[in-house]
Design an enzyme around this catalytic site. Structure first.
Site, PDB file in Angstrom:
ATOM      1  N   CYS A  79       7.160   1.356   5.278  1.00 22.31           N
ATOM      2  CA  CYS A  79       6.332   1.610   6.462  1.00 22.31           C
ATOM      3  C   CYS A  79       6.461   3.036   6.987  1.00 22.31           C
ATOM      4  O   CYS A  79       5.538   3.831   6.851  1.00 22.31           O
ATOM      5  CB  CYS A  79       6.689   0.616   7.575  1.00 22.31           C
ATOM      6  SG  CYS A  79       6.119  -1.073   7.253  1.00 22.31           S
ATOM      7  N   THR A  84       0.864  -1.184   0.000  1.00 21.05           N
ATOM      8  CA  THR A  84       0.000   0.000   0.000  1.00 21.05           C
ATOM      9  C   THR A  84       0.904   1.237   0.000  1.00 21.05           C
ATOM     10  O   THR A  84       1.172   1.821   1.056  1.00 21.05           O
ATOM     11  CB  THR A  84      -0.938   0.007   1.224  1.00 21.05           C
ATOM     12  OG1 THR A  84      -0.183  -0.359   2.405  1.00 21.05           O
ATOM     13  CG2 THR A  84      -2.073  -0.964   1.042  1.00 21.05           C
TER      14      THR A  84
END
Length: 428
Positions: A266, A91
């Site tokens: 992240c 993502t």
């Protein structure tokens, strides 16, 4: 659901270790749209280096019909008889830092094609609160024709993989779990609990689990931004930041964060997901975005510090030969996604410097594809001009044992972003 068969969608840094672990106890079908990736895995090779080839070969199955083991495929049909689907696709964010949910949508469409009565779909991809139930579930309903919490169910269990970390592997990291109903939450928790030796934590809802994940890395991002700001301040004062942090670290509750380039899939991405959702509710997150601005600007800052040192030594910047050590996002890991080193490289190139990039962990083809940058495979200190500067951006173990003075002129500089080298001209 007496017999469990698990489908893992996405066989990257998160999906493969999870698939390997589940395959020690259950039949697992690993699905990926990258045929080349599937083929290498079926040959027992993991180019990400997250799973040892011996461990991978120990669970591989040549057939999708097995009692336990892992079968990798790029064919959706091989997922048809699974009853748990775990989605572990990336993502990322776009160039304007807006979340890209396309991989998640596509993965949901894939699962929707094979979804059956009673199946459970668990998402592990990092998202902002609400994505699972508000964005992904409607896709599953539309493609499958089944109704949510009647025909199929959902869960969310955020990934906590730390690429390159051979100590904190997936089974040794406590797993947060959740489900779309209390009963499903218990089933999801029990499934993960059967293989996660560190234990599990059953969150009260999917949104709570989503939120927990996205703040984990946002918190780290803000703390790193704080010490990056300290590094800028102390550099102006001619005080060694690392020595300051070492002294402050003698207090029992001081948090041991260090300055540096922030990248990866992240820390450099997740805060934007939370910020995006907050803005949809009319709230502008100040601390989160301030931390992102600080960390995103560190590449430019490092480049300007290097140029300043070169000017002080009367080294001509335009055409200067600079050796950059490291382009992956962290040490001893081949992952080049969203790496902070690229920002340093781009800014140095904007000054007209001639850069050579050396990274023994990075795949040159992937670096060229992702960033249009060439990397050198070997460094030859004989028969080539010396470098005007050496810049260490990633602390790979291979860099610690090399005498970099062999590659320098008598007037050259060494800038150590990570603070691990001796006799440097500058560091954060």
């Amino acid at each position: 659901m007496s017999t469990i068969k698990i489908g893992i969608i996405g066989l990257g840094y998160v999906g493969l270790p999870l698939a390997r672990l589940f395959a020690t106890k259950y039949p697992v079908v690993g699905f990926d749209i990258n045929t080349e990736r599937v083929n290498e895995l079926m040959q027992g090779i993991d180019s990400t280096l997250e799973v040892d080839n011996e461990e991978l070969n120990a669970v591989l199955s040549k057939s999708p019909n097995m009692e336990t083991g892992l079968y990798c495929s790029d064919s959706v049909s091989h997922l048809a008889d699974c009853n748990y689907y775990i989605i572990t696709v990336p993502t990322p964010v776009d160039p304007t830092k807006r979340p890209i949910l396309t991989p998640l949508y596509k993965a949901s469409e894939t699962v929707g094609k094979v979804l059956k009565q009673g199946d459970i779909v668990v998402y592990e991809s990092t998202v902002y609160p609400g994505v699972t139930e508000e964005e992904c579930v409607p896709i599953l309903e539309k493609i499958s024709g089944l109704r949510f919490n009647e025909g199929f169910f959902a869960g969310y269990s955020p990934e906590r993989i730390n690429p390159g970390d051979k100590k904190h592997t997936v089974e040794k990291i406590l797993k947060v779990t959740s489900g779309s109903t209390p009963e499903v939450g218990k089933k999801v928790d029990e499934l993960y609990g059967s293989v996660i030796t560190a234990g599990t934590y059953l969150a009260t809802s999917i949104k709570v689990a989503e939120a927990a994940k996205v703040i984990e890395n946002s918190q780290r991002d803000i703390n790193i931004a704080f010490v990056n700001e300290l590094a800028k301040i102390f550099n102006l004062m001619d005080i060694d930041t690392h020595e300051v942090l070492e002294a402050a670290g003698t207090k029992w509750n001081f948090l041991p964060f260090k300055p540096g380039l922030v990248g990866g899939h992240c820390i450099g991405v997740d805060p934007y997901y939370l910020a995006q959702k907050a803005q949809q509710y009319g709230y502008h997150p100040e601390i989160i975005l301030a931390g992102r601005r600080m960390n995103d600007g560190m590449g430019s800052y490092v480049a300007s510090e290097i140029v300043k040192l070169m000017v002080q030594k009367d080294i001509k910047i335009k055409g200067a030969r600079i050796l950059v050590l490291g382009i992956t996002f962290k040490e001893n890991c081949p992952d080049v996604r969203n790496t902070g080193a690229v920002s340093v490289i781009e800014h140095l190139k904007s000054y007209g410097a001639d850069l050579s990039i050396f990274d023994p962990w990075a795949d040159p083809a992937e670096v060229l594809r992702e960033y249009n940058l060439d990397t050198v495979q070997h460094l030859d200190k004989e028969g080539q001009p010396k470098f005007d500067a050496v810049v260490l951006t990633v602390s790979h173990k291979e860099f610690l044992t090399v005498d970099w003075s062999d590659y320098l002129n008598s007037n050259s500089i060494v800038y150590d972003v990570k603070g691990i080298l001796q006799n440097t001209d500058g560091r954060l």
